[in-house]
Design an enzyme around this catalytic site. Structure first.
Site, mmCIF file in Angstrom:
data_model
loop_
_atom_site.group_PDB
_atom_site.id
_atom_site.type_symbol
_atom_site.label_atom_id
_atom_site.label_comp_id
_atom_site.label_asym_id
_atom_site.label_seq_id
_atom_site.Cartn_x
_atom_site.Cartn_y
_atom_site.Cartn_z
ATOM 1 N N HIS A 95 -3.603 1.473 -1.660
ATOM 2 C CA HIS A 95 -2.615 0.428 -1.368
ATOM 3 C C HIS A 95 -3.241 -0.692 -0.534
ATOM 4 C CE1 HIS A 95 1.606 -0.913 -0.553
ATOM 5 N NE2 HIS A 95 1.025 -1.425 0.519
ATOM 6 N N GLU A 96 -3.903 -0.335 0.556
ATOM 7 C CA GLU A 96 -4.481 -1.346 1.434
ATOM 8 C C GLU A 96 -5.715 -1.995 0.818
ATOM 9 O OE1 GLU A 96 -3.030 -2.599 3.959
ATOM 10 O OE2 GLU A 96 -1.386 -1.158 3.782
#
Length: 230
Positions: free
Chosen positions: A32-33
């Protein structure tokens, strides 16, 4: 976890479940990051790369509280990658793309886990689990099935959670960038209060019969299963 035990859950089973989902949580939060940072980099912002955040190494991304929430209540967050919109060629568009990159990456990962679950789990692991005479191998097959399903469900949940229009989640960045400035200026002073109220609603949702994250997750999950004929 406390509510699970109050409802009569088995502590050993719960600990085993956490251990099985741990690799999925680490991968999901890291992806996600990394997706945020990668899209920002492609749009001209090198900040995440300069801070060493374009990596799937989970120790570069973990937020202790968000990680614990992801394990215990099913949704959480990682340490946000730094983004500097002054580097963007088209700041408004590029910030929206960067914000959406995280949730989209989780939906894609959920679909990948779904394909594994459908064509490896259903076709190979589940029949093997039903027919094997080896308790050890049967347990291993069952654990792999559980990890695949966790990969589907937890990634959809993570995407849905982050798309909620609650500061500082990704959905709020997209919403505020799309709103006319005069409306955004009126909301801005109350962001902290909005965050606190909506987070309380999400945390208390299961106890008051209001579970928007679960409802949306189940809706998307059903659509994905229907897409692959499962």
């Amino acid at each position: 976890m406390f509510s699970y035990l109050l409802q009569g859950g088995n502590l050993t089973s719960y600990i085993v479940s956490i251990l099985l989902t741990l690799p999925v949580v680490l991968l999901s939060l890291s992806l996600h990051e990394t997706a945020h940072g990668y899209v920002a980099y492609k749009c001209g912002d090198p900040t995440a790369r300069n801070f060493g955040r374009l990596t799937l190494n989970p120790f570069k991304h973990l937020d202790p509280i968000g990680f614990a929430c992801m394990l215990l209540i099913g949704f959480g967050w990682a340490n946000p990658v730094p983004v500097n919109s002054r580097y963007f060629r088209k700041p408004r568009r590029d910030m929206i793309l960067t914000a959406l990159a995280g949730p989209v990456s989780n939906l894609l990962l959920a679909f990948l886990f779904l394909l594994l679950y459908r064509f490896v789990g259903f076709e190979l692991l589940f029949p093997f689990y039903l027919t094997t005479t080896s308790h050890l191998l049967g347990t291993a097959a069952f654990c792999l099935l559980q990890m695949m399903y966790a990969g589907i469900y937890m990634n959809i949940t993570l995407a849905v959670f982050n798309l909620l229009p609650i500061p500082p989640l990704d959905g709020s960045r997209v919403l505020f960038l799309l709103l006319p400035y005069r409306i955004y200026a009126k909301i801005l002073p109350y962001q902290r209060q909005i965050t606190i109220v909506l987070m309380l609603v999400l945390i208390l949702g299961p106890y008051i019969g209001f579970e928007p994250i679960k409802w949306l997750t189940d809706l998307i999950l059903g659509g994905m299963f229907a897409l692959v004929g499962a």
